[in-house]
Design a protein around this motif. Structure first.
Motif, short mmCIF file in Angstrom:
data_model
loop_
_atom_site.label_atom_id
_atom_site.label_comp_id
_atom_site.label_asym_id
_atom_site.label_seq_id
_atom_site.Cartn_x
_atom_site.Cartn_y
_atom_site.Cartn_z
N ILE A 13 -13.44 -28.86 -46.86
CA ILE A 13 -14.16 -27.68 -46.39
C ILE A 13 -13.65 -26.44 -47.14
O ILE A 13 -12.45 -26.20 -47.20
CB ILE A 13 -13.97 -27.48 -44.88
CG1 ILE A 13 -14.57 -28.68 -44.12
CG2 ILE A 13 -14.60 -26.17 -44.41
CD1 ILE A 13 -14.28 -28.67 -42.63
N GLY A 14 -14.56 -25.70 -47.72
CA GLY A 14 -14.21 -24.45 -48.38
C GLY A 14 -14.47 -23.28 -47.45
O GLY A 14 -15.53 -23.19 -46.83
N VAL A 15 -13.50 -22.40 -47.32
CA VAL A 15 -13.64 -21.22 -46.47
C VAL A 15 -13.65 -19.98 -47.36
O VAL A 15 -12.68 -19.70 -48.07
CB VAL A 15 -12.49 -21.13 -45.44
CG1 VAL A 15 -12.69 -19.92 -44.53
CG2 VAL A 15 -12.40 -22.41 -44.61
N THR A 16 -14.76 -19.26 -47.33
CA THR A 16 -14.89 -18.03 -48.10
C THR A 16 -15.62 -17.01 -47.25
O THR A 16 -16.26 -17.37 -46.26
CB THR A 16 -15.65 -18.29 -49.42
OG1 THR A 16 -15.71 -17.09 -50.19
CG2 THR A 16 -17.07 -18.77 -49.16
N ALA A 17 -15.52 -15.74 -47.61
CA ALA A 17 -16.09 -14.67 -46.80
C ALA A 17 -17.13 -13.89 -47.59
O ALA A 17 -16.84 -12.83 -48.14
CB ALA A 17 -14.98 -13.73 -46.31
N PRO A 18 -18.37 -14.39 -47.64
CA PRO A 18 -19.42 -13.70 -48.38
C PRO A 18 -19.90 -12.43 -47.70
O PRO A 18 -20.64 -11.65 -48.30
CB PRO A 18 -20.53 -14.75 -48.43
CG PRO A 18 -20.32 -15.58 -47.22
CD PRO A 18 -18.83 -15.65 -47.04
N SER A 19 -19.47 -12.20 -46.47
CA SER A 19 -19.80 -10.97 -45.75
C SER A 19 -18.51 -10.28 -45.34
O SER A 19 -17.87 -9.64 -46.14
CB SER A 19 -20.68 -11.28 -44.53
OG SER A 19 -21.06 -10.09 -43.88
#
Length: 337
Positions: free
Chosen positions: A13-19
């Motif tokens: 699972i990749g966790v990124t913050a596009p917002s």
């Protein structure tokens, strides 16, 4: 044809913050959620944008887009889950590499729903509207939320059933955390405009009205081309939820969607429970639903398990759904065809 990503038990699972990212004092929430996922056998890769937040965004638009592009291109990552939603995800759309997006799941709601709807409309890749990372930090989850894993694990040409929750959370109680994260105290009651039993079928599309309305008239909100290219003109079931709009602003947004052709060949609309829907001059949200039902000559279902009043059913953009509502209870069968 809709393309459905594959999700396995040992997925990465990749966790990124596009917002929005996570402020330093709340980093513990992310760490808890990551630990829970790892306990369940998942691998987790966390991006740098997750840990920063300034001026209503995790990072400048190009930085957020670059990290998301990298995770979407990484063949070792099977699923992307942002920590939560936010406000300004729309800034990154013009920097995303839609032509090279890999067939992988994105899961989330709120501002993330804008990203997911844009990806499904432009590429035909299914995306999943449901829980975010922060809400997976509890010692256990309710039965409705937990279904995200089963839904994403559904194989092509298979089906999965979800039912309305027994109870929902009326308000957040951050000062009294519980092992389940949510405080489910209120009886769930799915409703229809005419009060009668409703059965509808169609391809699911939707998200948070506050943000997806801004896709209207852009290259990322071309519902007509999506319909012709990926679902061969099959009827569409829209699921929509309101985070902060008054009833008149909600009404304006829905009329705009209608005028843009979003509701052409629509077999029904489902509205999630909302913490907003404030009446204006006695114009209530029930009035909004009634007006829309009369104009479009379709069934309107509301107060479903979707959006900012948890828990949430996992709804897959692009999937074929059969929805039944009777006596306050709901059933949604999704088929990955």
């Amino acid at each position: 044809m809709i393309r459905y990503p594959i999700f396995e038990k040992d997925a990465t699972i990749g966790v990124t913050a596009p917002s929005s990212g996570v402020q330093s004092q709340l980093h513990g929430i992310v760490n808890e959620a990551i630990n829970r996922l790892q306990e369940q056998g998942f691998n987790v890769i966390c991006g740098e944008t997750v840990w920063t937040q300034k001026k209503a965004k995790s990072a400048p638009a190009k930085v957020r887009a670059a990290e998301l592009n990298q995770m979407m291109a990484d063949e070792n990552i099977d699923l992307i889950i942002p920590p939560w939603g936010g406000e300004l995800l729309i800034e990154i759309l013009e920097y995303l590499d839609f032509d090279h997006i890999q067939n992988k799941w994105i899961l989330g709601y709120s501002d993330t729903s804008l990203l997911m709807l844009a990806i499904t409309l432009k590429t035909g890749i299914a995306t999943a509207h449901g829980t975010n990372l922060a809400d997976l930090r509890g010692e256990y989850s309710d039965e409705t939320t937990t279904m995200w894993k089963s839904v994403l694990s559904t194989k092509k040409n298979e089906s999965i059933v979800q039912h309305s929750s027994d109870k929902y959370q009326k308000e957040w109680q951050h000062d009294t955390p519980s092992p389940c994260v949510f405080h489910l105290t209120e009886e769930t009651n799915w409703k229809t405009v005419d009060g009668n039993k409703v059965q509808i079928q169609g391809r699911l599309l939707g998200g948070c009205v506050d943000v997806i309305r801004h896709l209207v008239g852009t290259p990322y909100g071309d519902v007509r081309t999506f319909s012709e290219k990926f679902i061969e003109g099959e009827p569409i079931i829209w699921y929509l939820e309101n985070c902060e709009l008054s009833t008149t602003d909600l009404r304006r947004s829905l009329v705009q969607m209608k005028l843009a052709g979003w509701f052409e060949n629509c077999s029904g609309i489902m509205f999630g429970r909302s913490p907003a829907n404030m009446p204006v001059d006695n114009y209530t949200v029930e009035d909004v639903y009634q007006d829309l039902a009369e104009e479009l000559k379709i069934s309107i279902i509301y107060d479903i398990d979707c959006g900012h009043v948890p828990p949430q059913i996992t709804l897959v953009n692009g999937a074929f759904a059969e929805v039944e509502v009777e006596s306050g209870k709901g059933r949604i069968l999704q088929t990955f065809c």
